[in-house]
Scaffold this active site. Sequence first.
Site, PDB file in Angstrom:
ATOM      1  CB  SER A 259      40.875  39.533  34.156  1.00  0.00           C
ATOM      2  OG  SER A 259      39.606  39.734  34.210  1.00  0.00           O
ATOM      3  CD  GLU A 260      37.517  37.614  38.970  1.00  0.00           C
ATOM      4  OE1 GLU A 260      38.421  38.176  38.737  1.00  0.00           O
ATOM      5  OE2 GLU A 260      36.297  38.101  39.233  1.00  0.00           O
ATOM      6  CG  ASN A 261      37.656  37.000  32.314  1.00  0.00           C
ATOM      7  OD1 ASN A 261      38.459  37.530  32.991  1.00  0.00           O
ATOM      8  ND2 ASN A 261      37.454  37.295  31.084  1.00  0.00           N
TER       9      ASN A 261
END
Lengths: 218, 268
Positions: free
Chosen positions: A45-47
């Site tokens: 998840s790119e966060n």
Amino acid sequence: MLDKNGIARTIARELKDGYYVNLGIGIPTLVANFIPQGMEVQLQSENGLLGMGPFPWEGSEDPDLINAGKQTITTLPGSSFFDSAMSFGMIRSGKVDLTVLGAMEVAQNGDIANWKIPGKMVKGMGGAMDLVASARNIVVAMQHVNKAGESKLLPRCTLPITGLACVRKVVTELGVFGFDQEGFVLLERAPGVTCDYIRDKTWGHLSSTGLEPEIQWA
Amino acid sequence: MMHRWRPEAPDGPGWIWADGASYFWDSTRNLNPNPVNKIYTDADAALADIQDGATLMLGGFGLCGIPEHCIAALVRKGVRDLTCISNNAGVDDFGIGLMLQGRQVRKMISSYVGENAEFERQLLSGELEVELIPQGTLATRCMAAGYGMPAIYTPAGVGTEVAEGKESREFGGKTYLLEMAFDADYALVKAWKADRMGNLVFKATARNFNPLMAMAGKITVAEVEELVEPGELDPNTVHVPGIYVQRIVLGTQYEKRIEQRTVRTPLS
């Protein structure tokens, strides 16, 4: 014809043991539901999370633990957290094995448009431009035609581009498509859909022998 | 916050044994009446010198890990004409949305701003300027500032309108865009724990842009949920060393609003 889950299930066949996978918002998210039993795949998840788990049970939501769609989620054994620069570092350096995202248009040379419609409120590209510029293996999950009945598989994109010549495969409700020098290549048909029908709905150049098999799930 | 003396400290200088290690107890140094202390009484005090027209970095992803007490203090202060570098722009009644309501923001530099009707209104009326940049570019431009690099090359945005007017260069047959490090007057970040030296630890995905911005600001203000004594944070687990942090604020009663509450149903 495939429904959204059928598209996700078809894309899930691309998964392999040990893969690191980034799933975009929408149909791509559903791919997580079709990871085969016993296969170890870590979702990025790119966060800032590798090893994304399912949604939490009611009452155990943690506001400090969300995915890139801002949904509350959980971790799994083996998960790790990191900052946003490291997150895009692993994307840019090609460590993520498979990236699945939605699109508004895909061109026959692999260009993708999925962030902006002129005249409409522009929300932004988020991480999409970073992903398509760097990921090694990009699969697009989308509907074959838009609400106006126009093909989304085009000779060239009409909407503002997100990334150039980056899509490896497209899965729609009508079939699975690869690319060659000339354009789209029909690889598999959705159940009950003819090659002629697919050709009619694909405005970009499409190579088809007319003998492509129906999609099979293991 | 006062330094807490070890109860086993000897009267005069000498070696002592504590926490499984020996220390030389130097009464002169330990009785320093002015120990390093970056703690401010509240966010209002920590942000008192921010002027109209300042460029601010604000940490957070969506509403996760945003410096909510600093934002509230900026709203109270009424400072205007701000340029805000932040991945998102909050929602109408929380996060940066609160600053938009007060027309305090002149320009937003973000990657995604979709959840905010007031934002849209101000953008369409021309009151607000927005620069949309890829999320990884945003993160890396923060990182470059914190690492003392003037610019970085990234492939994100090549061939798109993001590339317009930017210098590009080929490396190994692939094209990259030159993107400049951010130059922000203040970075306002949210951490989980800190000590008075400014060492920071973040929690879960509330980390996101916070450490990068903490490293990038000329003046970094970190608001935290928990203040601990120096020595209580394991040096192995410090995410941002105190050298990057100038001001610390203890926040209480965090709202931590959830944007998309999703839960598992027993059958799924």
